[in-house]
Structure formats: C-alpha cells, structure tokens
Design an enzyme around this catalytic site. Sequence first.
Site, PDB file in Angstrom:
ATOM      1  N   HIS A 194     -48.162  14.455  23.568  1.00 24.72           N
ATOM      2  CA  HIS A 194     -48.372  13.120  23.395  1.00 24.72           C
ATOM      3  C   HIS A 194     -48.165  12.641  21.711  1.00 24.72           C
ATOM      4  O   HIS A 194     -49.096  12.805  21.073  1.00 24.72           O
ATOM      5  CB  HIS A 194     -49.524  12.471  23.718  1.00 24.72           C
ATOM      6  N   HIS A 239     -45.766  10.095  19.166  1.00 27.31           N
ATOM      7  CA  HIS A 239     -44.766   8.918  19.183  1.00 27.31           C
ATOM      8  C   HIS A 239     -43.970   9.360  17.733  1.00 27.31           C
ATOM      9  O   HIS A 239     -44.314  10.057  16.999  1.00 27.31           O
ATOM     10  CB  HIS A 239     -45.354   7.540  19.030  1.00 27.31           C
ATOM     11  N   HIS A 281     -48.494   5.443  29.716  1.00 27.16           N
ATOM     12  CA  HIS A 281     -49.673   4.933  28.996  1.00 27.16           C
ATOM     13  C   HIS A 281     -50.697   4.377  30.158  1.00 27.16           C
ATOM     14  O   HIS A 281     -50.352   3.369  30.819  1.00 27.16           O
ATOM     15  CB  HIS A 281     -49.794   4.222  27.634  1.00 27.16           C
ATOM     16  N   GLU A 304     -56.962   3.564  28.140  1.00 28.93           N
ATOM     17  CA  GLU A 304     -56.775   3.862  26.763  1.00 28.93           C
ATOM     18  C   GLU A 304     -57.521   2.241  26.414  1.00 28.93           C
ATOM     19  O   GLU A 304     -58.915   2.480  26.216  1.00 28.93           O
ATOM     20  CB  GLU A 304     -55.563   4.018  26.144  1.00 28.93           C
ATOM     21  N   ASP A 363     -51.037  11.472  18.967  1.00 29.10           N
ATOM     22  CA  ASP A 363     -50.430  10.219  18.958  1.00 29.10           C
ATOM     23  C   ASP A 363     -49.635   9.704  17.831  1.00 29.10           C
ATOM     24  O   ASP A 363     -48.392   9.675  18.014  1.00 29.10           O
ATOM     25  CB  ASP A 363     -51.798   9.451  19.466  1.00 29.10           C
TER      26      ASP A 363
END
Length: 339
Positions: free
Chosen positions: A16, A18, A200, A203, A281
Amino acid sequence: MEHVRDLTLLPKAHLHLHFTGSMRPSTLLELADKYGVRLPDALTAGEPPSLRATDERGWFRFQRLYDAARSCLREPEDIRRLVREAAEEDVRDGSGWLEIQVDPTSYAPLLGGMIPAVEIILDAVEAASRETGLGMRVLIAANRMKHPLDARTLARLAVRYADRGVVGFGLSNDERRGMARDFDRAFAIAREGGLLAAPHGGELTGPASVRDCLDDLHASRIGHGVRAAEDPRLLKRLADRQITCEVCPASNVALGVYERPEDVPLRTLFEAGVPMALGADDPLLFGSRLAAQYEIARRHHGFTDAELAELARQSVRGSAAPGEVQDKLLAGIDHWLAA
Ligand SMILES: [Zn+2]
C-alpha cells in the site's frame, strides 16, 4: 533483556504505497524549484503537515496538498526519479516486493495522454526494479470521486497492461462519496482480466464499507480495512477467506482515523486471524516509511519478533509476487527470526 532484531532487515512486501505520496520530501522541494512551483507552506515546513481527514474539509485539504505535490511531476525523468527513489527507500526498509498504486489519469495531461502516461510509469518501474533488485509491480487505481464510466475505461487499460507489470485494480479517495457498487462493472472487468481487486475501504467509514468491497467488488485485498475491527462477524469473514488488509498505522494516526498509534486495532485484527500487510500509504505527507509501520506494531502493540515475522509473512502471502519470489522472502523471514 530480549535481543531486538533490526526491522529494516526483516524481509517484507509493501502493498500500500501511492505514487506521488511515495516521494522523498527533498525531491519534492527540488522539483518545485525546477518548475518554479510555489508549494503550500505545509509541504515546505520540513515536518509532516498536521491533517485531519475525519471530515470532508480535512480530506479536501489533504487532497489539495497531494495535488500540489503531484503538479511537480511533469516530465518522464521526474517519473523515473520518483519510482527509483521509492524503490531505494523500500529496499532500505527491508522490502523485497513493492506494489505501487497509481491513477494514471492524474498524470496523463502532462505526459501526453493516458497511454503514454501508463507506459512511462511501467517503464520506470521496470528500470527501477532492474537497478535496485526490488521486485515491483503496479496497481492501477480508479478515483471514486469520478464517474464510474471513467473507472471502467481505466480497468480496461489496466487489463491491457497486465503482462507489462499491472497486477491489480484499486479504488481510492473519499469513501464517504459514491457507493462501491457504482464501480462493480469496472472491478468485474479487472477481475475477468486476471487482476486482483484491491479497493480502499474501512478507513474513513466503518465496517459497512469493507462489506461493500467484499460483496459488490469481490475484493481479494482491502486498502486499509482497519475499521472492520468494529464488527467481529466481519473480522471472521475476512479471516475465513484470508482477505489481506493493507493496514497503514502512521497514515491512520496522521489523518485522525485513530488518535494515537496504540489505538490502531492491529491486535484485534491479528488475534482474529485477519492477514495484514502493513504499508506506508503516503510517506511524503505522513512522515514515515515501511519499517516504521512494523516499529509501531512492536513499540505500541507489543508485537514480539515472532509476531512481527508473522506480519511480514502475511504481507508476502497477500502480495501478487510469483511463487519463487514469495518462497525466497519467506525463507528470509525465517532466517531473520532464527538469527
Ligand atoms: Zn491509500
């Protein structure tokens, strides 16, 4: 005192991360300088910005900072640099496999269109992998703030590049907007094309969003998924089906999903048998990379080295890495624990 093993030497898979969010802060400053971009103060302060994404305004602010950083990636050489540095950082943190997540739509205007953007990104990933020795693949992620038809187009594109390094299809951005099922066709295209479905969920919104990812998108992995901890039946379902949750503790705290590192329900998921792959992330905005996530498990949740090794195994098993890569990483984990 118990011998403490070095977590940067623990082999693991990073599932994970980005694209723009993986950038080194120093690289962002250099690129901003190169293009004469005036960055928001929050990105130049030398420390992670304080963010609060628990309401839409906070999430919007986070997205604006992300967009400002992305606007500094303009030429193919910037993309190559970003990917190579992301790989170098991952190697330094003990990663043996990285799946980086990107929505090529955002980069297309500056790189000559969607197809050139995807090809530049995939070429950069292949080059970085060759240079660093890190196994690397790509997840193409749709944006849930956009129209589901855009997601379908993106899914077709992702499938088309499945033999060039795309292994999965994701769905990102504000979970409070749109329904997962609006994107069911896009995910069907991706799955039928052999890609793993990794949207996703769980969260910013609760267990229901994780259930939607399972029921409507047939997810085989969940980006975050931590809020499943609020529903024991859902935890059991994730454990029974061995759905890996890509849990990003530092991100959760930075965005205010949980107040403190010790509040992230790592123990709850672990004890329930839900496989996890800890991830960073957006290290650019949250200030910590892969090994630091395992450090949180050790320091704030009392994970022993044997348990940390198990977390690393879960990350490897949840990855799209080929069998021989997985075997090598799993053997490396055993070796780390035996040392
Ligand atoms: Zn994410």
